[in-house]
Design a protein around this motif. Structure first.
Motif, mmCIF file in Angstrom:
data_model
loop_
_atom_site.group_PDB
_atom_site.id
_atom_site.type_symbol
_atom_site.label_atom_id
_atom_site.label_comp_id
_atom_site.label_asym_id
_atom_site.label_seq_id
_atom_site.Cartn_x
_atom_site.Cartn_y
_atom_site.Cartn_z
ATOM 1 N N GLN A 98 -0.551 -8.212 -8.111
ATOM 2 C CA GLN A 98 0.600 -8.731 -7.378
ATOM 3 C C GLN A 98 0.748 -8.049 -6.019
ATOM 4 O O GLN A 98 1.196 -8.663 -5.060
ATOM 5 C CB GLN A 98 1.884 -8.531 -8.191
ATOM 6 N N ALA A 99 0.373 -6.792 -5.971
ATOM 7 C CA ALA A 99 0.398 -5.967 -4.758
ATOM 8 C C ALA A 99 -0.543 -4.807 -5.050
ATOM 9 O O ALA A 99 -0.877 -4.567 -6.209
ATOM 10 C CB ALA A 99 1.811 -5.470 -4.475
ATOM 11 N N PRO A 100 -0.976 -4.085 -4.030
ATOM 12 C CA PRO A 100 -1.874 -2.960 -4.301
ATOM 13 C C PRO A 100 -1.275 -1.994 -5.342
ATOM 14 O O PRO A 100 -0.167 -1.488 -5.166
ATOM 15 C CB PRO A 100 -2.025 -2.280 -2.937
ATOM 16 N N GLY A 101 -1.991 -1.820 -6.441
ATOM 17 C CA GLY A 101 -1.551 -0.919 -7.489
ATOM 18 C C GLY A 101 -0.558 -1.498 -8.480
ATOM 19 O O GLY A 101 -0.138 -0.820 -9.405
ATOM 20 N N HIS A 102 -0.186 -2.755 -8.306
ATOM 21 C CA HIS A 102 0.779 -3.408 -9.195
ATOM 22 C C HIS A 102 0.160 -4.672 -9.780
ATOM 23 O O HIS A 102 -0.200 -5.597 -9.036
ATOM 24 C CB HIS A 102 2.071 -3.748 -8.448
ATOM 25 N N LYS B 163 -3.219 7.522 -11.985
ATOM 26 C CA LYS B 163 -1.943 7.639 -12.693
ATOM 27 C C LYS B 163 -1.530 6.234 -13.119
ATOM 28 O O LYS B 163 -1.372 5.346 -12.290
ATOM 29 C CB LYS B 163 -0.880 8.259 -11.797
ATOM 30 N N LEU B 164 -1.364 6.036 -14.417
ATOM 31 C CA LEU B 164 -1.081 4.715 -14.978
ATOM 32 C C LEU B 164 0.280 4.699 -15.637
ATOM 33 O O LEU B 164 0.663 5.651 -16.319
ATOM 34 C CB LEU B 164 -2.161 4.370 -16.014
ATOM 35 N N SER B 165 1.033 3.608 -15.421
ATOM 36 C CA SER B 165 2.296 3.414 -16.126
ATOM 37 C C SER B 165 2.434 1.944 -16.490
ATOM 38 O O SER B 165 1.784 1.075 -15.898
ATOM 39 C CB SER B 165 3.485 3.878 -15.278
ATOM 40 N N ASN C 191 -12.121 -3.091 -14.103
ATOM 41 C CA ASN C 191 -12.375 -2.751 -12.707
ATOM 42 C C ASN C 191 -11.095 -2.526 -11.920
ATOM 43 O O ASN C 191 -11.099 -1.803 -10.937
ATOM 44 C CB ASN C 191 -13.227 -3.823 -12.040
ATOM 45 N N PHE C 192 -10.006 -3.148 -12.349
ATOM 46 C CA PHE C 192 -8.751 -2.958 -11.625
ATOM 47 C C PHE C 192 -8.236 -1.523 -11.757
ATOM 48 O O PHE C 192 -7.352 -1.113 -11.018
ATOM 49 C CB PHE C 192 -7.691 -3.969 -12.083
ATOM 50 N N LEU C 193 -8.790 -0.745 -12.677
ATOM 51 C CA LEU C 193 -8.362 0.641 -12.868
ATOM 52 C C LEU C 193 -9.130 1.625 -11.998
ATOM 53 O O LEU C 193 -9.012 2.828 -12.172
ATOM 54 C CB LEU C 193 -8.524 1.034 -14.341
ATOM 55 N N LYS C 194 -9.907 1.122 -11.053
ATOM 56 C CA LYS C 194 -10.709 1.996 -10.192
ATOM 57 C C LYS C 194 -10.238 1.901 -8.748
ATOM 58 O O LYS C 194 -9.800 0.852 -8.299
ATOM 59 C CB LYS C 194 -12.183 1.607 -10.268
ATOM 60 N N GLY C 195 -10.348 3.002 -8.034
ATOM 61 C CA GLY C 195 -10.100 2.989 -6.600
ATOM 62 C C GLY C 195 -8.654 3.108 -6.173
ATOM 63 O O GLY C 195 -8.353 2.944 -5.005
ATOM 64 N N MET C 196 -7.742 3.380 -7.085
ATOM 65 C CA MET C 196 -6.328 3.534 -6.747
ATOM 66 C C MET C 196 -5.870 4.914 -7.199
ATOM 67 O O MET C 196 -6.418 5.487 -8.132
ATOM 68 C CB MET C 196 -5.479 2.494 -7.473
ATOM 69 N N ASP C 197 -4.828 5.410 -6.554
ATOM 70 C CA ASP C 197 -4.230 6.670 -7.001
ATOM 71 C C ASP C 197 -3.305 6.443 -8.185
ATOM 72 O O ASP C 197 -3.225 7.250 -9.094
ATOM 73 C CB ASP C 197 -3.445 7.330 -5.868
ATOM 74 N N SER C 198 -2.554 5.334 -8.133
ATOM 75 C CA SER C 198 -1.645 5.012 -9.233
ATOM 76 C C SER C 198 -1.601 3.502 -9.436
ATOM 77 O O SER C 198 -1.764 2.736 -8.493
ATOM 78 C CB SER C 198 -0.244 5.565 -8.977
#
Length: 103
Positions: A9-13, A73-75, A34-41
């Protein structure tokens, strides 16, 4: 059975739509990390999830493991009541991953 989809929906969301059940989670679902790579959170919104069972919790645990290995960091937020009940059985509802579980 609604197809399981993960949409940015948005970077990291991200939002998850469909059922999180044994019938809807397949090998293709497991390859979509793959969506779990390359982001801080990353925050995963589960508001559009229909039916859930223990396979849904297992998928969430796999997402957690992948996030940890990628140092992300995942929530989760808007965790369905069914899934939250399963998480409570194993104590996962008390972890930082469920910090944003309510809208």
């Amino acid at each position: 059975m609604p197809k399981l989809t993960v949409t940015e929906q948005a970077p990291g969301h991200y939002t998850v739509e469909g059922n999180l059940t044994f019938a809807s989670i397949d090998k293709q679902s497991l390859k979509s990390f793959n969506f779990l790579k390359g982001m801080d959170s990353i925050c995963i919104d589960l508001a559009n999830v229909g039916t859930t069972d223990s396979a849904g919790l297992a998928l969430m645990i796999e997402w957690i493991k992948q996030a940890r290995s990628n140092r992300v960091k995942l929530s989760f937020k808007n965790v369905p009541a069914q899934l939250l009940a399963l998480a409570k059985l194993s104590g996962f509802d008390e972890t930082e991953y469920f910090a944003n579980r309510t809208p």
